[in-house]
Design a protein around this motif. Structure first.
Motif, mmCIF file in Angstrom:
data_model
loop_
_atom_site.group_PDB
_atom_site.id
_atom_site.type_symbol
_atom_site.label_atom_id
_atom_site.label_comp_id
_atom_site.label_asym_id
_atom_site.label_seq_id
_atom_site.Cartn_x
_atom_site.Cartn_y
_atom_site.Cartn_z
ATOM 1 N N GLY A 1 50.076 47.197 38.162
ATOM 2 C CA GLY A 1 48.627 46.988 38.106
ATOM 3 C C GLY A 1 48.185 45.869 39.041
ATOM 4 O O GLY A 1 47.152 45.986 39.723
ATOM 5 N N GLU A 2 48.954 44.775 39.059
ATOM 6 C CA GLU A 2 48.606 43.660 39.953
ATOM 7 C C GLU A 2 48.715 44.075 41.425
ATOM 8 O O GLU A 2 47.913 43.668 42.265
ATOM 9 C CB GLU A 2 49.516 42.467 39.657
ATOM 10 C CG GLU A 2 49.251 41.818 38.302
ATOM 11 C CD GLU A 2 50.299 40.772 37.941
ATOM 12 O OE1 GLU A 2 50.014 39.929 37.069
ATOM 13 O OE2 GLU A 2 51.404 40.806 38.550
ATOM 14 N N THR B 1 48.268 47.082 42.567
ATOM 15 C CA THR B 1 47.105 47.936 42.828
ATOM 16 C C THR B 1 45.878 47.093 43.138
ATOM 17 O O THR B 1 45.106 47.395 44.054
ATOM 18 C CB THR B 1 46.831 48.854 41.626
ATOM 19 O OG1 THR B 1 47.965 49.686 41.391
ATOM 20 C CG2 THR B 1 45.605 49.724 41.865
ATOM 21 N N GLU B 2 45.700 45.999 42.374
ATOM 22 C CA GLU B 2 44.555 45.104 42.605
ATOM 23 C C GLU B 2 44.661 44.433 43.973
ATOM 24 O O GLU B 2 43.656 44.255 44.676
ATOM 25 C CB GLU B 2 44.488 44.051 41.495
ATOM 26 C CG GLU B 2 44.142 44.625 40.122
ATOM 27 C CD GLU B 2 44.180 43.564 39.034
ATOM 28 O OE1 GLU B 2 44.464 42.379 39.365
ATOM 29 O OE2 GLU B 2 43.946 43.906 37.861
ATOM 30 N N MET B 3 45.898 44.049 44.370
ATOM 31 C CA MET B 3 46.070 43.408 45.669
ATOM 32 C C MET B 3 45.742 44.382 46.807
ATOM 33 O O MET B 3 45.092 44.009 47.791
ATOM 34 C CB MET B 3 47.515 42.911 45.818
ATOM 35 C CG MET B 3 47.759 42.154 47.137
ATOM 36 S SD MET B 3 49.429 41.477 47.292
ATOM 37 C CE MET B 3 50.360 42.978 47.595
ATOM 38 N N ALA C 1 43.697 46.871 46.612
ATOM 39 C CA ALA C 1 42.245 47.068 46.604
ATOM 40 C C ALA C 1 41.532 45.885 47.242
ATOM 41 O O ALA C 1 40.554 46.055 47.983
ATOM 42 C CB ALA C 1 41.754 47.269 45.170
ATOM 43 N N ALA C 2 42.041 44.670 46.971
ATOM 44 C CA ALA C 2 41.426 43.477 47.557
ATOM 45 C C ALA C 2 41.571 43.467 49.074
ATOM 46 O O ALA C 2 40.737 42.906 49.793
ATOM 47 C CB ALA C 2 42.059 42.223 46.957
ATOM 48 N N GLN D 1 41.269 45.998 50.870
ATOM 49 C CA GLN D 1 40.406 47.066 51.386
ATOM 50 C C GLN D 1 41.190 48.077 52.227
ATOM 51 O O GLN D 1 40.790 48.459 53.321
ATOM 52 C CB GLN D 1 39.251 46.479 52.208
ATOM 53 C CG GLN D 1 38.338 45.577 51.403
ATOM 54 C CD GLN D 1 37.187 45.019 52.224
ATOM 55 O OE1 GLN D 1 37.253 44.977 53.447
ATOM 56 N NE2 GLN D 1 36.122 44.609 51.549
ATOM 57 N N LYS E 1 46.661 53.573 47.215
ATOM 58 C CA LYS E 1 47.024 53.529 45.803
ATOM 59 C C LYS E 1 48.511 53.830 45.655
ATOM 60 O O LYS E 1 49.113 54.512 46.493
ATOM 61 C CB LYS E 1 46.193 54.518 44.991
ATOM 62 C CG LYS E 1 46.409 55.964 45.360
ATOM 63 C CD LYS E 1 45.563 56.871 44.482
ATOM 64 C CE LYS E 1 45.798 58.350 44.824
ATOM 65 N NZ LYS E 1 44.984 59.244 43.969
ATOM 66 N N ASP F 1 53.251 50.142 33.388
ATOM 67 C CA ASP F 1 52.910 48.970 34.201
ATOM 68 C C ASP F 1 54.154 48.117 34.466
ATOM 69 O O ASP F 1 54.222 46.937 34.091
ATOM 70 C CB ASP F 1 51.839 48.124 33.500
ATOM 71 C CG ASP F 1 51.183 47.142 34.473
ATOM 72 O OD1 ASP F 1 51.255 47.377 35.703
ATOM 73 O OD2 ASP F 1 50.593 46.145 34.010
#
Length: 655
Positions: free
Chosen positions: A596-597, A599-601, A603-604, A606, A610, A626
């Protein structure tokens, strides 16, 4: 030692120049010819002169191989029986075209500019030639070799290839060397060699190739083909003819063989590479400063030629009995000049004014380049210059209307290649009526003779679509092999019938978006469909339960419409989402992160990426848990090729 490396330096520059041209062309979406010629200018004497230590003979030999390979492929699409059926066009149309295009420029220059018969003949000979390489490539890429205008264009080009021989003899010989006796002796020798190639070789060479093919060795068959092509080319060359004619005859000989398609597949890679070399060698002839000094004369001469020659070709076509619309199309294809123009100018160089020679080289080059730039706009130019040939069009529309008379709730198949034919057979077996529109004349002729409901025409034409009953049809299948044509077909259908289901076919997931944007409801990816079918048959043989097979096939069909979820290959044209695998090193920044972390990185950053999966010690880790990432884990990421490097950097170094 440096002399020993000359050939390798030449190949490196040619390979590198070709690669850079292709990369640039894909980005700028320019015709390949422009990039190749530009590369030739840069590496040639007019640019950085990278091949200053290389013999011009070697460069010219490699360039001529390009034209030979193309003519071999053209020969594969013909046969002696087909050539015999075209003999009227070769002789009547070819003779009238060459005679008109040679005689009129000769007279204009001799009587209005200077009473120099040699210069006048050089100009006339230059105008009479068209580009075999460019026109043939255009016809192949547009699947128009078998059309009336395609076959007539090839017929005229063949006549030009033969007519160039006496022109070279005249231009290369001085007055005292050129005698009637020597010319007669040369002609007799040429006739004897052609008799041997056209009547003796067809009885021997196909047997030889079949004997080699029986070894089941692709390498041996490829070498045998290359030996045959170069051998026949040398025979015609030493007979006083061109290497190109020998390559064409080799292709025609093999066109009679049952191995034709296998031979075409084996030798196809050689054609693309060698054709690039040919156009690069043309660019090497250009000296930018000389072109600049004479730019006014060159532009004026080019415009005059492009205005004059199509008219002469059209008149020659009409004299030989060609229909109006076909004559217009042939005149546009043959309206430029050709590679033989450079050969003729080389022969004439010692006897012609240097300034005039430079101008003629520039005109020949620009007139060659103009053809591939104008041909994509051929339909618009046809309407502007000559309108429509209503008799020809009405005949096609009448056939289409008759083929679909009384038909309702039928399927229209656009493109009757192998895929289209397979669809037609299956629909026929289940009782669904259908009709097909085919733009390649030879395929249409063969299929319609066999009783198939196929009409000849352009599916982009509104009248043609309506004549085939589009307003009463149940669905449209676009089975065209070229993506650009498929997009235009879909747009034409959708403009008439906004709600009819349209099913399309592409060869790469990256092309799905274009067909969907044009209006297709479902797009099948041929490569994925093949893979899914292979997997389905394998599961049947392995005894996998039928319900699981059906479930997997449903998922495969859904995945095929996403244009993603598949591992990337080296592809410079597309930037469609693909799967990439990254192994985490001991010092990777992603270690100790949860899925999950991570995935967030992503997304950050840009990256529009995925995580598709995580593998650890050859075991797949469930993303729903996770998991915490560890050294040695393989992270599978769904991202675009242009962002893959950034994703890898983030995994190892962080944001």
């Amino acid at each position: 030692m440096e002399e020993d490396l000359t050939l390798f330096i030449l190949l490196f520059v040619l390979f590198g120049g070709t690669l850079l041209s292709l990369l640039l062309l894909h980005r700028l979406r320019l015709p390949a010819l422009v990039g190749y010629v530009a590369t030739g200018v840069l590496i040639g004497p007019g640019g950085f002169n990278l091949l200053s230590g290389t013999s011009d003979t070697v460069v010219n030999a490699i360039a001529e191989l390009g034209v030979m390979s193309l003519m071999f492929f053209i020969g594969l699409k013909f046969s002696f029986s087909k050539l015999r059926s075209l003999r009227r066009h070769v002789l009547r149309f070819g003779t009238s075209q060459v005679a008109l295009c040679l005689a009129i420029p000769f007279a204009l220059y001799y009587f209005l500019i200077a009473e120099d018969w040699y210069a006048a003949l050089t100009i006339g000979a230059l105008v009479a030639m068209s580009s075999t390489a460019i026109v043939s490539e255009l016809l192949i890429s547009r699947s128009e070799v078998g059309t009336p205008h395609g076959s007539r264009s090839i017929a005229v080009l063949l006549f030009q290839d033969i007519a160039v021989i006496p022109l070279i003899i005249i231009l290369s010989a001085s007055g005292e060397e050129f005698t009637l006796a020597s010319a007669t002796a040369t002609a007799g020798w040429i006739v004897a060699v052609l008799f041997g190639l056209l009547y003796v070789a067809p009885r021997l060479l196909p047997r030889f190739v079949s004997h080699v093919a029986a070894t089941q060795s692709n390498e041996m068959l490829t070498i045998a083909i290359l030996t045959l092509v170069t051998g026949l080319a040398l025979i015609t060359h030493f007979a006083g003819l061109s290497l190109i004619l020998g390559a064409f005859i080799a292709g025609m000989l093999l066109a009679e063989s049952t191995l034709r398609y296998r031979i075409e597949e084996l030798t196809k890679p050689f054609k693309e590479l060698l054709m690039g070399f040919f156009f690069i060698s043309i660019g090497m002839l250009i000296e930018v400063d000389i072109i600049y000094q004479n730019i006014g004369y060159i532009l004026a001469g080019t415009l005059a030629l492009l205005a004059f020659k199509p008219l002469m070709v059209y008149l020659g076509a009409k004299v030989s009995g060609t229909k109006h619309l076909t004559a217009v199309r042939v005149s546009l294809l043959l309206g430029g000049t050709g590679e033989f123009g450079f050969v003729l100018l080389t022969e004439a160089a010692r006897n012609i004014d240097s300034n005039l020679l430079d101008i003629l080289i520039g005109v020949n080059l620009l007139a060659m380049i103009a053809v591939p730039l104008l041909v994509p706009h051929m339909p618009r130019i046809e309407r502007l210059l000559a309108g429509r040939d209503w008799l020809h069009e009405s005949n096609n529309l009448m056939r289409a209307a008759n083929a679909t008379a009384g038909m309702k709730d039928h399927v229209i198949i656009i493109g009757f290649g192998r895929s289209g034919q397979m669809v037609g057979r299956i629909l026929k077996n289940v009782g669904v009526p259908w009709t097909a529109i085919e733009s390649e004349y030879e395929r249409y002729r063969t299929a319609s003779k066999a009783g198939e409901k196929v009409v000849y025409g352009d599916a982009r034409d509104r009248d043609m679509l309506i004549a085939t009953g589009l307003l009463n049809a149940r669905a449209v299948i676009v089975a065209h092999q070229f993506q650009g044509m498929a997009v235009r077909n879909i747009e034409a259908v959708r403009a008439i019938h906004p709600k009819i289901p349209i099913i399309g076919k592409v060869y790469s997931p990256g092309e799905i978006h274009d067909l969907r944007s044009a209006g297709a409801d479902f797009v099948l990816v041929a490569s994925l469909a093949t893979g899914a079918t292979l997997a389905e048959q394998t599961m049947h043989y392995l005894g996998v339960p039928e319900d699981r097979i059906r479930d997997q096939m449903r998922k495969a069909k859904a995945d095929s419409q996403k244009a993603t979820g598949f591992f990337a290959s080296i592809d410079f044209e597309e930037d469609s989402p693909s799967l990439y695998s990254f192994e985490l090193a001991d010092d990777s920044a992603a270690i100790s992160m949860t899925a999950g972390e991570l995935t967030e990185m992503l997304a950050a950053g840009q990256t529009e990426s995925k995580i598709n999966g995580i593998r650890r010690a050859d075991q797949e880790i469930s993303l729903s848990d996770d998991p915490v990432l560890a050294a040695g884990d393989v992270v599978v990421v769904d991202t675009r090729p242009s962002q893959a490097e950034l994703v890898e950097k983030m995994l190892h170094s962080g944001i």
